[in-house]
Design an enzyme around this catalytic site. Structure first.
Site, PDB file in Angstrom:
ATOM      1  N   SER A  58       5.635 -39.045  46.350  1.00  0.00           N
ATOM      2  CA  SER A  58       4.863 -40.171  45.832  1.00  0.00           C
ATOM      3  C   SER A  58       4.670 -39.941  44.351  1.00  0.00           C
ATOM      4  CB  SER A  58       3.503 -40.229  46.536  1.00  0.00           C
ATOM      5  OG  SER A  58       2.592 -41.055  45.851  1.00  0.00           O
ATOM      6  N   TYR A  71      -4.300 -36.708  50.471  1.00  0.00           N
ATOM      7  CA  TYR A  71      -3.028 -37.396  50.277  1.00  0.00           C
ATOM      8  C   TYR A  71      -2.314 -36.856  49.040  1.00  0.00           C
ATOM      9  CZ  TYR A  71       0.338 -41.188  49.838  1.00  0.00           C
ATOM     10  OH  TYR A  71       1.505 -41.908  49.728  1.00  0.00           O
ATOM     11  N   LYS A 104       1.310 -34.705  48.914  1.00  0.00           N
ATOM     12  CA  LYS A 104       2.501 -35.165  48.209  1.00  0.00           C
ATOM     13  C   LYS A 104       2.947 -34.167  47.143  1.00  0.00           C
ATOM     14  CE  LYS A 104       3.154 -38.884  50.575  1.00  0.00           C
ATOM     15  NZ  LYS A 104       4.339 -39.015  51.454  1.00  0.00           N
TER      16      LYS A 104
END
Length: 257
Positions: free
Chosen positions: A130, A144, A148
């Site tokens: 990401s 999150y 990533k």
């Protein structure tokens, strides 16, 4: 630049929709045979919980049984969760983010890489990270963002484990419309079909980093500039500064052995 995937077999996790679904459709249009997998199966999608290593091994078994080869693996499955200020985040939800976003990618690499290495023809593994692997794009999303960042590190390490005929690269999406997109952002995020058009030629070219959103260089650059400034202030270069470089040390040991 067009991409030709004729006679190639691709496996995509998180393939029921969003980036995975759009990329699967683009690969099919480019001539590939595509096996899509997602948590919940359907007529066109194989059920696979990437957090379960046995399930991912079974997916690899199915791919080789069905097609006899795999030319492209895209570890795309991912979730959000565990948001809020770090000390207020739900720890179980944060751990589940890592189970899918990081360990799910690990399991895909572990299941497919040895089999792809045993094939004589070129193939590739692409792991979906990401923009949050390069900087903090989403506030109060520590689990999150950290997951990533971990995918980027895993992929960079994997590159050194693979033989020359198996490529490993990191896909770095910006804001793309998917099941993770909030309701308010659905009219703003890049359509997944457009995103697939952008990245497919890069996948075909076996790029190390597959990129899309041009403005990412601005926040990424801010981090890089801050790092470079910190080194310039507190650890400036000097003649012979390679003396403490781990890579150089390992190379020296190997040459002496």
């Amino acid at each position: 630049m067009s991409a030709d995937f004729s006679c190639q077999v691709a496996v995509i996790t998180g393939g029921a929709g969003g980036i995975g679904g759009a990329l699967g459709a683009a690969l099919k249009a480019a001539g590939a045979q595509v096996l899509l997998a997602d948590l919940h199966g359907s007529d066109d999608v194989v059920a696979c919980d990437v957090a379960d290593p046995a399930a991912v091994e079974a997916l690899a078994d199915l791919a080789w049984q069905r097609f006899g080869r795999v030319d492209l693996l895209v570890n795309n499955a991912g979730i959000s969760g565990g948001g809020g200020r770090l000390w207020k985040a739900d720890l179980a939800a944060a751990r589940q983010v890592f189970e899918v976003n990081f360990w799910g990618v690990w399991h895909g690499c572990a299941a497919f890489a040895p089999r792809m290495a045993a094939q004589e023809h070129p193939s590739a593994i692409f792991n979906v990270a990401s923009e949050n692997a390069l900087f903090c794009a989403v506030p109060r999303a520590a689990a999150y963002i950290a997951s990533k960042h971990a995918v980027l590190g895993l992929t960079e390490s994997l590159r050194e484990d693979l033989p020359p005929h198996v490529h490993a690269g990191t896909i770095i999406p910006g804001w793309v419309l998917s099941g993770l997109t909030s309701e308010g952002g659905r009219d703003v995020a890049m359509p997944a079909e457009r995103y697939a058009e952008i990245i497919l030629p890069q996948i075909a070219a076996r790029e190390r980093f597959v990129v899309s959103h041009a403005y990412n260089v601005v926040p990424m650059g801010e981090r890089t500039e801050a790092l470079e400034a910190a080194f310039a202030r507190s650890a400036p270069r000097y003649d012979g500064d390679i003396e403490y470089d781990v890579r150089a040390y390992i190379a020296r040991l190997r040459s002496e052995g």
